[in-house]
Design a protein around this motif. Structure first.
Motif, mmCIF file in Angstrom:
data_model
loop_
_atom_site.group_PDB
_atom_site.id
_atom_site.type_symbol
_atom_site.label_atom_id
_atom_site.label_comp_id
_atom_site.label_asym_id
_atom_site.label_seq_id
_atom_site.Cartn_x
_atom_site.Cartn_y
_atom_site.Cartn_z
ATOM 1 N N SER A 17 0.626 -1.509 -0.216
ATOM 2 C CA SER A 17 -0.039 0.077 -0.031
ATOM 3 C C SER A 17 0.722 1.737 -0.273
ATOM 4 C CB SER A 17 -1.020 -0.369 0.993
ATOM 5 O OG SER A 17 -1.987 -0.620 1.458
ATOM 6 N N ALA A 18 0.625 1.894 -0.977
ATOM 7 C CA ALA A 18 2.030 3.247 -1.426
ATOM 8 C C ALA A 18 1.145 4.024 -1.551
ATOM 9 C CB ALA A 18 2.679 2.539 -2.738
ATOM 10 N N GLN A 19 1.138 5.138 -1.275
ATOM 11 C CA GLN A 19 1.131 6.787 -1.575
ATOM 12 C C GLN A 19 1.463 6.829 -2.754
ATOM 13 O OE1 GLN A 19 0.818 9.388 1.459
ATOM 14 N NE2 GLN A 19 1.166 10.804 0.322
ATOM 15 N N ARG A 20 0.667 8.133 -3.580
ATOM 16 C CA ARG A 20 0.953 8.809 -5.078
ATOM 17 C C ARG A 20 1.781 9.658 -4.506
ATOM 18 N NH1 ARG A 20 -2.998 9.820 -8.715
ATOM 19 N NH2 ARG A 20 -4.952 9.733 -6.189
ATOM 20 N N PRO A 21 2.907 9.942 -5.437
ATOM 21 C CA PRO A 21 3.363 9.067 -6.283
ATOM 22 C C PRO A 21 4.215 8.127 -5.072
ATOM 23 C CG PRO A 21 4.807 11.129 -6.077
ATOM 24 C CD PRO A 21 3.164 11.579 -4.925
ATOM 25 N N LEU A 22 4.536 7.264 -6.451
ATOM 26 C CA LEU A 22 4.627 6.162 -5.965
ATOM 27 C C LEU A 22 6.152 6.160 -6.035
ATOM 28 C CD1 LEU A 22 2.502 3.212 -7.889
ATOM 29 C CD2 LEU A 22 1.693 4.605 -5.193
ATOM 30 N N GLY A 23 6.472 6.706 -7.245
ATOM 31 C CA GLY A 23 7.913 6.754 -7.271
ATOM 32 C C GLY A 23 8.738 5.366 -7.767
ATOM 33 N N ILE A 24 8.224 4.760 -8.449
ATOM 34 C CA ILE A 24 8.645 4.302 -9.667
ATOM 35 C C ILE A 24 7.832 3.927 -11.327
ATOM 36 C CG2 ILE A 24 8.192 2.027 -7.771
ATOM 37 C CD1 ILE A 24 5.487 1.336 -9.402
ATOM 38 N N VAL A 25 8.823 3.291 -11.561
ATOM 39 C CA VAL A 25 8.524 3.218 -13.444
ATOM 40 C C VAL A 25 8.964 1.743 -13.801
ATOM 41 C CG1 VAL A 25 9.798 3.649 -15.405
ATOM 42 C CG2 VAL A 25 10.246 5.319 -13.417
ATOM 43 N N LEU A 26 6.795 1.997 -14.044
ATOM 44 C CA LEU A 26 6.665 0.902 -14.828
ATOM 45 C C LEU A 26 6.766 0.058 -16.614
ATOM 46 C CD1 LEU A 26 3.186 1.128 -13.104
ATOM 47 C CD2 LEU A 26 5.144 -0.563 -12.577
ATOM 48 N N VAL A 27 7.582 -0.633 -17.129
ATOM 49 C CA VAL A 27 7.426 -0.335 -18.702
ATOM 50 C C VAL A 27 6.886 -2.099 -18.392
ATOM 51 C CG1 VAL A 27 9.463 -0.050 -18.211
ATOM 52 C CG2 VAL A 27 9.799 -2.443 -18.068
ATOM 53 N N GLN A 28 6.088 -2.346 -19.747
ATOM 54 C CA GLN A 28 5.871 -3.626 -20.438
ATOM 55 C C GLN A 28 6.701 -4.078 -21.135
ATOM 56 O OE1 GLN A 28 1.658 -3.009 -22.045
ATOM 57 N NE2 GLN A 28 0.786 -4.807 -21.070
ATOM 58 N N ILE A 35 3.809 -6.437 -16.864
ATOM 59 C CA ILE A 35 4.093 -5.020 -16.546
ATOM 60 C C ILE A 35 5.324 -4.922 -15.379
ATOM 61 C CG2 ILE A 35 3.410 -2.761 -15.201
ATOM 62 C CD1 ILE A 35 0.709 -3.396 -16.558
ATOM 63 N N ARG A 36 6.074 -5.089 -15.352
ATOM 64 C CA ARG A 36 7.157 -4.928 -14.523
ATOM 65 C C ARG A 36 8.245 -3.730 -13.615
ATOM 66 N NH1 ARG A 36 9.689 -9.778 -15.086
ATOM 67 N NH2 ARG A 36 9.715 -11.295 -16.468
ATOM 68 N N ALA A 46 6.394 3.852 -2.752
ATOM 69 C CA ALA A 46 6.992 2.293 -3.429
ATOM 70 C C ALA A 46 8.127 1.157 -2.654
ATOM 71 C CB ALA A 46 5.980 2.051 -4.726
ATOM 72 N N GLY A 47 9.144 2.372 -2.962
ATOM 73 C CA GLY A 47 9.842 2.147 -2.325
ATOM 74 C C GLY A 47 10.314 1.599 -0.501
ATOM 75 N N ARG A 48 9.876 2.167 -0.143
ATOM 76 C CA ARG A 48 9.627 1.920 1.366
ATOM 77 C C ARG A 48 8.769 0.591 1.667
ATOM 78 N NH1 ARG A 48 8.601 7.985 1.515
ATOM 79 N NH2 ARG A 48 6.536 7.192 1.953
ATOM 80 N N GLY A 49 8.332 0.664 0.535
ATOM 81 C CA GLY A 49 7.165 -0.689 1.221
ATOM 82 C C GLY A 49 7.950 -2.430 0.790
ATOM 83 N N GLY A 50 9.158 -1.876 -0.305
ATOM 84 C CA GLY A 50 9.535 -3.248 -0.793
ATOM 85 C C GLY A 50 9.165 -2.969 -1.515
ATOM 86 N N VAL A 51 9.278 -2.221 -2.774
ATOM 87 C CA VAL A 51 8.883 -3.380 -4.425
ATOM 88 C C VAL A 51 10.614 -2.599 -4.692
ATOM 89 C CG1 VAL A 51 8.648 -1.677 -6.912
ATOM 90 C CG2 VAL A 51 7.275 -2.112 -4.082
ATOM 91 N N ARG A 52 10.604 -3.335 -5.682
ATOM 92 C CA ARG A 52 12.036 -3.880 -5.773
ATOM 93 C C ARG A 52 12.146 -4.069 -7.635
ATOM 94 N NH1 ARG A 52 13.778 -9.153 -2.708
ATOM 95 N NH2 ARG A 52 13.429 -8.139 -1.103
ATOM 96 N N VAL A 53 13.082 -3.175 -8.004
ATOM 97 C CA VAL A 53 13.194 -3.340 -9.968
ATOM 98 C C VAL A 53 13.553 -4.660 -10.267
ATOM 99 C CG1 VAL A 53 14.888 -3.326 -11.590
ATOM 100 C CG2 VAL A 53 14.783 -1.267 -10.337
ATOM 101 N N GLY A 54 12.834 -5.018 -11.207
ATOM 102 C CA GLY A 54 12.334 -6.845 -12.106
ATOM 103 C C GLY A 54 10.685 -7.253 -11.370
ATOM 104 N N LEU A 70 0.090 -1.406 -20.839
ATOM 105 C CA LEU A 70 0.580 0.179 -19.602
ATOM 106 C C LEU A 70 -0.195 1.108 -19.258
ATOM 107 C CD1 LEU A 70 3.011 0.149 -17.773
ATOM 108 C CD2 LEU A 70 4.612 0.892 -19.774
ATOM 109 N N GLY A 71 -0.441 1.488 -20.669
ATOM 110 C CA GLY A 71 -0.907 2.917 -20.192
ATOM 111 C C GLY A 71 -2.199 3.085 -19.656
ATOM 112 N N ASP A 72 -3.167 1.949 -19.906
ATOM 113 C CA ASP A 72 -4.778 1.455 -18.940
ATOM 114 C C ASP A 72 -4.003 1.670 -17.643
ATOM 115 O OD1 ASP A 72 -5.308 1.643 -21.074
ATOM 116 O OD2 ASP A 72 -6.420 -0.241 -21.840
#
Length: 91
Positions: A17-28, A35-36, A46-54, A70-72
Motif C-alpha cells: 500500500s503506497a501513497q501517490r506518487p509511488l516513486g516507480i517506473v513501470l514498463v511493459q 508489466i515490470r 513504494a520503495g519504502r514498502g519493499g518494491v524492487r526493480v524486476g 501499460l497506458g491503461d
C-alpha cells in the motif's frame, strides 16, 4: 489511513500500500505483456514498502493487470485513490 510504504508478503507475491506518487517506473514487456518495475526511488513510498526493480505488477486495487495495456494501468493508477494497493510477483 494506512501510512505509505506498508507491505506484507504472501508467498511469492508482495502486497504494497503506497501513497501517490509511488516513486516507480513501470514498463511493459513486448513479448509477454507483463508489466515490470524498471526503476524504484528508494525514498518513495513504494520503495519504502519493499518494491524492487524486476517485480511484476499483478494487480492494482485488486484489479488484475494481466493482458492490460501499460497506458491503461497508468491511467487507472493516476485516477485512483491517494493510497494504492499494488500486488507484485517477485522476479
Amino acid at each position: 489511513m494506512i501510512g505509505s510504504g506498508f507491505s506484507f508478503s504472501d508467498g511469492g507475491q508482495i502486497l504494497v500500500s503506497a501513497q501517490r506518487p509511488l516513486g516507480i517506473v513501470l514498463v511493459q514487456d513486448p513479448d509477454t505483456g507483463a508489466i515490470r518495475v524498471a526503476e524504484v526511488d528508494p525514498s518513495g513510498s513504494a520503495g519504502r514498502g519493499g518494491v524492487r526493480v524486476g517485480d511484476v505488477l499483478v494487480a492494482v486495487q485488486n484489479a488484475s493487470t494481466e493482458g492490460v495495456d501499460l497506458g491503461d494501468v497508468l491511467a487507472y493508477i493516476g485516477n485512483g485513490p491517494r493510497v494504492m494497493n499494488l500486488r507484485l510477483r517477485r522476479a
